[in-house]
Design a protein around this motif. Sequence first.
Motif: not given
Length: 299
Positions: A48-51, A87-90, A112-115
Amino acid sequence: MLTGLTIVFLGGDARQVEVINKCVELDAAVRVVGFETLDTPLAGVTLETLTPELLQEADVIVLPVVGCSDQGEIPAPFSKDNLVLKKELFSAIKEGTLVYTGIAKSFLKRMGAEYGFRLIELLERDDVAIYNSIPTAEGAVMMAIQNTDITIHGSNCMVLGIGRTGFTLARTLQGLGANVQVGVRREADVARAVQMGWKPFAATDLNAYGVGIDLIFNTIPTMIVTAQIISKLPRQAVIIDLASAPGGTDFRFAEKRGIKALLAPGLPGIVAPKTAGIIMAKTLSQSIMEEFHLRGDEE
């Protein structure tokens, strides 16, 4: 079995290959990013690609043993491209998703705490750390042999810290016939050292014990082998620092004085990637099964 679970692997070295193969064996749907240049292509996986879409569909995400940098960079030696977790990936990761790594730096913990994803650090587990101490000790001995002109047998060796890695290393050196001193920080460690036949001393008194030492192995991740200590070491002494970067040694002063000092974190993945990968694979697969079994009970 991991049937029905989608596990996404993002980067990693040869150790990760063993983990991927184990998850395929256990019937997970395995999707990988950053493995397109492997000499032997992975079987039973989807490249895959990272999306954001890929991360959103994951039940479990597995990062390399060293996680990612504080800029989100993922080590991926088998990738054609640089992998960066922005960040948009997280934000695409579903809340409660299991995210595994070996060790996590502050940025990953903050994400981890934020999302709201569940970050699990495998190297914090005693079983993994103890198993990993074996290839670490072997790698440290290998480095000592390569960088000295004396035998380990009969040499004067100092091990700083007898936690999980230090204990295995001290015992390995002793088995090779070295005279072993250990720098300890707790009374219980003094007793353990005496029982094992090592010479204990308080790590805070290191300044008084460096004379005549051939090899220093440090496992303490704070500055302990200072310029003051190094100035009293014989010039032929070698320092091998096994602590996480930046280590616990004044490398600048060691170089200035002409003493060889080597920073060597992550030895399991360098000297025995297959063994280290098997250790991680067994622990990770067991943990995933336990986590989803517990989650099913709660529902």
